[in-house]
Design an enzyme around this catalytic site. Structure first.
Site, PDB file in Angstrom:
ATOM      1  N   PRO A  94      -5.518   2.054   3.143  1.00  0.00           N
ATOM      2  CA  PRO A  94      -5.892   0.912   3.994  1.00  0.00           C
ATOM      3  C   PRO A  94      -4.690   0.186   4.591  1.00  0.00           C
ATOM      4  CG  PRO A  94      -7.135   0.894   1.948  1.00  0.00           C
ATOM      5  CD  PRO A  94      -6.081   1.946   1.785  1.00  0.00           C
ATOM      6  N   THR A 138      -3.235  -2.684   3.849  1.00  0.00           N
ATOM      7  CA  THR A 138      -3.594  -4.061   4.142  1.00  0.00           C
ATOM      8  C   THR A 138      -3.608  -4.866   2.855  1.00  0.00           C
ATOM      9  OG1 THR A 138      -5.309  -5.484   5.105  1.00  0.00           O
ATOM     10  CG2 THR A 138      -6.049  -3.582   3.863  1.00  0.00           C
ATOM     11  N   CYS A 152      -1.914  -3.910  -4.713  1.00  0.00           N
ATOM     12  CA  CYS A 152      -1.023  -4.713  -3.872  1.00  0.00           C
ATOM     13  C   CYS A 152       0.035  -5.409  -4.729  1.00  0.00           C
ATOM     14  CB  CYS A 152      -1.831  -5.744  -3.089  1.00  0.00           C
ATOM     15  SG  CYS A 152      -0.839  -6.674  -1.902  1.00  0.00           S
ATOM     16  N   HIS A 210      -1.490   5.037  -7.564  1.00  0.00           N
ATOM     17  CA  HIS A 210      -0.154   5.081  -6.970  1.00  0.00           C
ATOM     18  C   HIS A 210       0.856   5.207  -8.103  1.00  0.00           C
ATOM     19  CE1 HIS A 210       3.061   2.985  -4.212  1.00  0.00           C
ATOM     20  NE2 HIS A 210       3.406   4.208  -4.580  1.00  0.00           N
ATOM     21  N   GLY A 262       1.661   8.595  -3.347  1.00  0.00           N
ATOM     22  CA  GLY A 262       3.083   8.306  -3.495  1.00  0.00           C
ATOM     23  C   GLY A 262       3.991   9.402  -2.993  1.00  0.00           C
ATOM     24  N   ALA A 297       0.103   6.853   2.591  1.00  0.00           N
ATOM     25  CA  ALA A 297       0.321   5.486   3.061  1.00  0.00           C
ATOM     26  C   ALA A 297       1.562   5.426   3.958  1.00  0.00           C
ATOM     27  CB  ALA A 297       0.464   4.547   1.873  1.00  0.00           C
TER      28      ALA A 297
END
Length: 599
Positions: free
Chosen positions: A311, A313, A345, A414, A447, A469
């Site tokens: 995402p 975000t 996050c 991750h 990752g 990502a």
């Protein structure tokens, strides 16, 4: 060589610059004939930059001087002129002097102030939309109602072609469009092409009526409140006798509500929810609210072996009540395949309020969020994690079995902790161990994927799939490389075409007026701060490039390829001018991350 498939590393050529610096650890290995020094690199760009097309020179100094920095930034860095200019340019906060040592992490000193210059001499929306009705605010309206006066102060067009007009046959921004010359008639009327193509509607958005009801707290979340009550008592959420009562939304005009509901609810500003108990309803009778979907009856999430774009975000949450109610709102109003909880996050803004990675240390709240959201959703619920919060304290292997029991349909891991950020490589050995801990729940890995070889190695760990990502920010064509199992030596012109498509999509989404153009430009510049790290395949001494390898200074095979390798914000602005026209006066761009700031 635009789409050439490279099977093996090319041999290094001779004749390299004897003064070039040898690649260091963590630096991409580039053929000697392309290596150069920092001084030579910038001298080359400055020399070639003076010969750029006229569209780009419009953004330069009127005196003909090529600005290495945006004017406002350069003035603030000059001694003796800072205070005088700051009073004139109060909109732009003063920039703090940069420290000598290289800083890392978020660029917290950058201003988060909404630009106010957009509202100066702005035309009233009633005239822009060509509405037959008069302005609702009348004499109290703060916008202009004189089109002639507006056109006198409006900046020059940025280009001869309007993307919206050429794509859909009509530009909804009319005279305010920064490309208005393409669709304005001799008397200033907005032209329309024959065979008008309607712009595609924006999916999964909240209409203004619903947003207003949410602000006024007129939307009731019965399913969420029921699940939260059960969780607060230590009970597992599930159907209760209360659930046998058909759900009625008291908010007038809410999506999916029948008008006949208003006949049973009290009217007036003091409207409150009716007391619990049997309610009379009208319309067809269904068992939607009587019989809830069991976990085994939910739609299966089958994305094994597929590529998953992260995402990228800060969507996230820290509290069970807001997350569960948000899930119920999403379940009512949008159409998606699944809902994902961001527990990966690492940024301080999210972590300090208990969201993101912080939920990994708040197992009670974490459990309530997952169980509550899973209860009110009719689609699968997924979770994204990191290995843990601290560098040497892994938590994921203990949380995965619990997430499976709480109702998560899939987890993405991750391979780094919050404390590590991106200082070390992702731990795929640990991800491989977690595959067994999560079984039979599918586990995706994330990752350091920047090539099809990285993707192949990741899949050998037994994960159900991979999430990409940062690799997608550096190489948007990475998905094509993985699917076709090759290295794509993409040319600079093809990369510029990708940026041009992004600019067109931005204008379609945010608009082609001044505000839309500059918002598109800022997102483009933020993306260019990542794209500059990519090293073209044809220049590499050894394939593939690793995601933790920074490019040294090199001269590309053409000027544009060299310009795209620059890590100076002024050069990113120069690329944006090729796509969106010259920047406005006193334009300043400060990247989100200090690591992306120019050197």
């Amino acid at each position: 060589m635009a789409e050439g498939a490279v099977e093996a590393p090319a041999e290094s050529g001779g004749g390299g610059d004897p003064g070039a610096i040898e690649p260091e650890r963590g630096v991409a290995s580039i053929k000697l004939q392309y290596l150069t020094t920092k001084e030579h690199f910038h001298e080359f760009l400055e020399a070639k930059g003076q010969e750029r097309p006229s569209q780009e020179t419009e953004a330069g100094d009127p005196a003909g001087n090529d600005l290495a920095e945006p004017e406002a930034k350069r003035i603030r860095l000059e001694d003796g002129q800072t205070e005088d200019r700051q009073t004139e340019e109060a909109v732009e906060p003063r920039e703090q002097p940069q420290a000598q040592k290289r800083v890392r992490g978020q660029n917290k000193c950058r201003p988060h102030v909404k630009p106010t210059h957009y509202d100066k001499n702005r035309l009233c929306p009633s005239l822009v939309q060509e509405s037959a009705a008069k302005c609702f605010y009348g004499d109290r309206c703060r916008f202009l109602h004189d089109v002639g006066r507006y056109l006198e102060t409006k900046p020059a067009d940025l280009g001869p072609h309007c993307v919206l007009f050429e794509t859909f046959g009509r530009c909804p921004y009319g005279v305010t469009c920064r490309f208005a010359g393409a669709h304005l008639g001799p008397e200033g009327q907005n032209l329309v092409k024959e065979g008008l193509v309607q712009a595609p509607p924006v999916r999964n958005g909240l209409d203004k009526v619903l947003q207003q009801q949410l602000r006024k707290r007129k939307i009731h979340f019965k399913r969420a409140e029921q699940a939260l009550r059960q969780l607060s008592k230590g009970q597992l959420p599930g159907p209760t006798p209360e659930a046998s009562v058909p759900e009625v939304m008291e908010a007038e005009g809410a999506p999916g509500q029948d008008n006949c509901d208003a006949q049973q609810a009290p009217q007036g500003p003091g409207t409150v929810a009716p007391p619990s108990g049997p309610l009379r309803t009208c319309g067809p009778l269904t068992d939607e609210d009587v019989v809830r979907l069991q976990p085994c009856e939910k739609k299966r999430l089958d994305i094994s072996g597929k590529l998953y774009l992260a995402p990228l975000t800060t969507l996230e949450g820290a509290f069970p009540d807001t997350m569960t109610k948000c899930a119920e709102l999403l379940n009512r109003t949008i159409e998606v395949d699944f809902v994902d909880i961001n527990v990966g996050c690492p940024i301080d803004l999210v972590y300090k309020k208990g969201g993101g990675c912080a939920l990994m240390n708040r197992s009670a709240k974490f459990q309530q969020i997952v169980r509550g959201m899973n209860q009110v959703l009719d689609v699968p619920l997924t979770v994204k994690l990191r290995t843990g919060v601290h560098e040497r304290v892994n938590l994921a292997h203990r949380l995965l079995p619990e997430l499976r029991d709480w109702g998560a349909a899939l987890v993405t891991l991750h391979g780094r902790s919050r404390e590590q950020r991106y200082t070390k490589l992702a731990d795929w050995r640990y991800i491989e161990q977690c595959v067994t801990a999560a079984s039979p729940m599918p586990l995706f890995g994330n990752g350091d994927i920047l090539s099809y070889e990285d993707a192949n190695r990741a899949m050998q760990t037994g994960v159900a799939g991979i999430m990409i990502a940062r690799g997608a920010l550096l190489k948007p064509w990475l998905f094509t490389e993985i699917k076709e199992q090759r290295h794509w030596d993409i040319s600079s012109s093809e990369r510029l075409d990708i940026l041009r498509d992004f600019a067109h999509y931005g204008l379609e989404h945010w608009g082609s007026d001044t505000q839309g153009v500059e918002k598109t430009r800022r997102f483009l510049l933020e993306w260019l701060s990542f794209l500059c790290r990519y090293v073209p395949v044809g220049l590499l001494e050894r394939l593939p490039q690793r995601i933790n390898e920074r490019p040294p200074y090199y001269l590309g095979r053409d000027y544009l390829e060299t310009l795209m390798a620059s890590q100076k914000a002024a050069d990113w602005i120069r690329i944006s001018e090729m796509l969106l026209g010259p920047v406005p006066p006193n334009f300043v761009f400060l990247p989100k991350h200090k690591a992306n700031a120019y050197k």
